[in-house]
Motif scaffolding. Structure first.
Motif, PDB file in Angstrom:
ATOM      1  N   ALA A   1       0.850  -1.194   0.000  1.00  0.00           N
ATOM      2  CA  ALA A   1       0.000   0.000   0.000  1.00  0.00           C
ATOM      3  C   ALA A   1       0.889   1.248   0.000  1.00  0.00           C
ATOM      4  N   ILE A   2       1.808   1.322   0.944  1.00  0.00           N
ATOM      5  CA  ILE A   2       2.742   2.451   1.144  1.00  0.00           C
ATOM      6  C   ILE A   2       2.050   3.814   1.002  1.00  0.00           C
ATOM      7  N   ASN A   3       0.745   3.831   1.217  1.00  0.00           N
ATOM      8  CA  ASN A   3      -0.047   5.040   1.013  1.00  0.00           C
ATOM      9  C   ASN A   3      -1.418   4.812   1.658  1.00  0.00           C
ATOM     10  N   PRO A   4      -1.676   5.431   2.820  1.00  0.00           N
ATOM     11  CA  PRO A   4      -2.968   5.207   3.474  1.00  0.00           C
ATOM     12  C   PRO A   4      -4.177   5.561   2.609  1.00  0.00           C
ATOM     13  N   ALA A   5      -4.088   6.639   1.841  1.00  0.00           N
ATOM     14  CA  ALA A   5      -5.220   7.053   1.003  1.00  0.00           C
ATOM     15  C   ALA A   5      -5.462   6.050  -0.115  1.00  0.00           C
ATOM     16  N   ARG A   6      -4.368   5.534  -0.701  1.00  0.00           N
ATOM     17  CA  ARG A   6      -4.492   4.580  -1.797  1.00  0.00           C
ATOM     18  C   ARG A   6      -5.280   3.335  -1.369  1.00  0.00           C
ATOM     19  N   ASP A   7      -5.153   2.955  -0.092  1.00  0.00           N
ATOM     20  CA  ASP A   7      -5.865   1.769   0.385  1.00  0.00           C
ATOM     21  C   ASP A   7      -7.243   2.117   0.946  1.00  0.00           C
ATOM     22  N   LEU A   8      -7.314   3.132   1.805  1.00  0.00           N
ATOM     23  CA  LEU A   8      -8.567   3.431   2.489  1.00  0.00           C
ATOM     24  C   LEU A   8      -9.616   4.011   1.544  1.00  0.00           C
ATOM     25  N   GLY A   9      -9.219   4.915   0.645  1.00  0.00           N
ATOM     26  CA  GLY A   9     -10.180   5.491  -0.290  1.00  0.00           C
ATOM     27  C   GLY A   9     -10.861   4.440  -1.153  1.00  0.00           C
ATOM     28  N   PRO A  10     -10.109   3.579  -1.838  1.00  0.00           N
ATOM     29  CA  PRO A  10     -10.731   2.511  -2.612  1.00  0.00           C
ATOM     30  C   PRO A  10     -11.484   1.495  -1.757  1.00  0.00           C
ATOM     31  N   ARG A  11     -11.030   1.240  -0.549  1.00  0.00           N
ATOM     32  CA  ARG A  11     -11.749   0.300   0.327  1.00  0.00           C
ATOM     33  C   ARG A  11     -13.138   0.855   0.658  1.00  0.00           C
ATOM     34  N   LEU A  12     -13.203   2.163   0.902  1.00  0.00           N
ATOM     35  CA  LEU A  12     -14.499   2.800   1.123  1.00  0.00           C
ATOM     36  C   LEU A  12     -15.370   2.712  -0.126  1.00  0.00           C
ATOM     37  N   ALA A  13     -14.744   2.899  -1.301  1.00  0.00           N
ATOM     38  CA  ALA A  13     -15.503   2.777  -2.548  1.00  0.00           C
ATOM     39  C   ALA A  13     -16.071   1.364  -2.695  1.00  0.00           C
ATOM     40  N   HIS A  14     -15.256   0.367  -2.382  1.00  0.00           N
ATOM     41  CA  HIS A  14     -15.729  -1.024  -2.440  1.00  0.00           C
ATOM     42  C   HIS A  14     -16.917  -1.223  -1.513  1.00  0.00           C
ATOM     43  N   ALA A  15     -16.871  -0.602  -0.344  1.00  0.00           N
ATOM     44  CA  ALA A  15     -17.926  -0.783   0.643  1.00  0.00           C
ATOM     45  C   ALA A  15     -19.259  -0.201   0.174  1.00  0.00           C
TER      46      ALA A  15
ATOM     47  N   ASP B   1     -13.118  -6.279   4.383  1.00  0.00           N
ATOM     48  CA  ASP B   1     -11.977  -6.660   5.218  1.00  0.00           C
ATOM     49  C   ASP B   1     -11.494  -5.497   6.093  1.00  0.00           C
ATOM     50  N   TRP B   2     -12.436  -4.934   6.852  1.00  0.00           N
ATOM     51  CA  TRP B   2     -12.073  -3.813   7.728  1.00  0.00           C
ATOM     52  C   TRP B   2     -11.125  -4.241   8.845  1.00  0.00           C
ATOM     53  N   GLY B   3     -11.096  -5.519   9.164  1.00  0.00           N
ATOM     54  CA  GLY B   3     -10.182  -5.985  10.196  1.00  0.00           C
ATOM     55  C   GLY B   3      -8.720  -5.764   9.841  1.00  0.00           C
ATOM     56  N   TYR B   4      -8.414  -5.749   8.550  1.00  0.00           N
ATOM     57  CA  TYR B   4      -7.036  -5.515   8.104  1.00  0.00           C
ATOM     58  C   TYR B   4      -6.780  -4.053   7.758  1.00  0.00           C
ATOM     59  N   SER B   5      -7.819  -3.261   7.613  1.00  0.00           N
ATOM     60  CA  SER B   5      -7.693  -1.927   7.015  1.00  0.00           C
ATOM     61  C   SER B   5      -6.768  -0.989   7.771  1.00  0.00           C
ATOM     62  N   TRP B   6      -6.541  -1.228   9.065  1.00  0.00           N
ATOM     63  CA  TRP B   6      -5.678  -0.342   9.836  1.00  0.00           C
ATOM     64  C   TRP B   6      -4.206  -0.533   9.485  1.00  0.00           C
ATOM     65  N   VAL B   7      -3.848  -1.716   9.006  1.00  0.00           N
ATOM     66  CA  VAL B   7      -2.432  -2.003   8.718  1.00  0.00           C
ATOM     67  C   VAL B   7      -1.873  -1.066   7.639  1.00  0.00           C
ATOM     68  N   PRO B   8      -2.537  -0.916   6.465  1.00  0.00           N
ATOM     69  CA  PRO B   8      -2.003  -0.007   5.441  1.00  0.00           C
ATOM     70  C   PRO B   8      -2.211   1.470   5.763  1.00  0.00           C
ATOM     71  N   ILE B   9      -2.710   1.772   6.951  1.00  0.00           N
ATOM     72  CA  ILE B   9      -2.735   3.155   7.427  1.00  0.00           C
ATOM     73  C   ILE B   9      -1.598   3.364   8.424  1.00  0.00           C
ATOM     74  N   VAL B  10      -1.544   2.518   9.426  1.00  0.00           N
ATOM     75  CA  VAL B  10      -0.562   2.673  10.501  1.00  0.00           C
ATOM     76  C   VAL B  10       0.868   2.429   9.997  1.00  0.00           C
ATOM     77  N   GLY B  11       1.069   1.345   9.247  1.00  0.00           N
ATOM     78  CA  GLY B  11       2.419   1.032   8.760  1.00  0.00           C
ATOM     79  C   GLY B  11       3.033   2.167   7.944  1.00  0.00           C
ATOM     80  N   PRO B  12       2.346   2.659   6.906  1.00  0.00           N
ATOM     81  CA  PRO B  12       2.910   3.763   6.128  1.00  0.00           C
ATOM     82  C   PRO B  12       3.159   5.034   6.946  1.00  0.00           C
ATOM     83  N   LEU B  13       2.268   5.350   7.875  1.00  0.00           N
ATOM     84  CA  LEU B  13       2.486   6.568   8.668  1.00  0.00           C
ATOM     85  C   LEU B  13       3.708   6.430   9.567  1.00  0.00           C
ATOM     86  N   ILE B  14       3.908   5.241  10.153  1.00  0.00           N
ATOM     87  CA  ILE B  14       5.115   5.028  10.960  1.00  0.00           C
ATOM     88  C   ILE B  14       6.360   5.143  10.089  1.00  0.00           C
ATOM     89  N   GLY B  15       6.336   4.498   8.921  1.00  0.00           N
ATOM     90  CA  GLY B  15       7.477   4.582   8.016  1.00  0.00           C
ATOM     91  C   GLY B  15       7.787   6.010   7.605  1.00  0.00           C
TER      92      GLY B  15
END
Length: 240
Positions: A189-203, A214-228
């Protein structure tokens, strides 16, 4: 603020349209690029970044909350075209990046509408919108995203220290390299918006038999990129 919104929405929408679009071309049933493989996806995302950077060039083309955070943490006074790096402009970039990513994913769905109807596997459908790990292990999935995003943000922050304007092509090739080298475990993902925006669209989109988002995983591509991004910004702030 209005300029940031307009150009960053356009740029992030372009990035997501071409990036999620290449995944749809590879994965969905009866497409011309079906089964094109991971290298097609890596290059598609890289060229999506290339197009997105050009579309948002006038506002620095962050296209990614992680890049925005990295700039803020690094202590940069401004990044492009005299736009100051403040909490206010950072929040504006965040909003534009999220809106653009959502809109880009909607455009992918419109372009591949009939192919979504012909694809029965729910995970395949979701995979054209958002990322998922090859092996689900949340802690290690976060580590992978931290490493990939650190590479992205650290190199982008150092582009400003070069004697020439490396421009969109350099960022595009960087994304291709990250995908090819580090994309396997989590889909980079390396980009929280790239993952969360489309995930919301899917929803919210009326996709036939789509299943959950798969909201249970959705925090990973937000938290990981922000920490990096924070680590990259701190490393640059310390003078490396």
């Amino acid at each position: 603020m209005g300029t940031i919104l307009i150009y960053e929405i356009m740029g992030t929408a372009m990035l997501t349209l071409l990036g999620c679009g290449v995944v749809a071309n590879h994965a969905l049933a009866k497409t011309g690029g079906h089964g094109g493989g991971p290298l097609m996806i890596h290059w598609g995302w890289g060229l999506g970044v290339f197009a997105g950077v050009w579309a948002a060039y006038k506002t620095g083309a962050h296209l990614n909350p992680a890049v925005t955070v990295g700039l803020l943490v690094s202590g940069a006074d401004e990044y492009a075209k005299g736009i100051p790096i403040t909490v206010g402009t950072t929040l504006t970039y965040f909003a534009a990046e999220m809106i653009g990513a959502f809109l880009g994913a909607v455009l992918v769905w419109l372009a591949y509408r009939n192919h979504y109807d012909q694809t029965e596997d729910q995970a395949t459908v979701l995979g054209t919108f958002s990322t998922a790990p090859g092996i689900r292990s949340y802690g290690w999935n976060v580590v992978t995203e931290v490493i990939g995003t650190f590479v992205l943000v650290f190199i982008i922050l150092n582009f400003g220290n070069t004697p020439v304007d490396l421009g969109p092509l350099a960022v595009a090739l960087l994304v291709v390299g990250i995908g090819a080298s580090l994309g396997g475990p989590t889909g980079y993902a390396i980009n929280p918006a790239r993952d969360l925006g489309p995930r919301l669209a899917h929803a919210v989109l009326p996709i036939k038999g789509k299943g959950g988002s798969d909201w249970g995983y959705s925090w990973v591509p937000i938290v990981g990129p922000l920490i990096g991004a924070i680590i990259a910004g701190l490393v640059v702030l310390m003078g490396f």
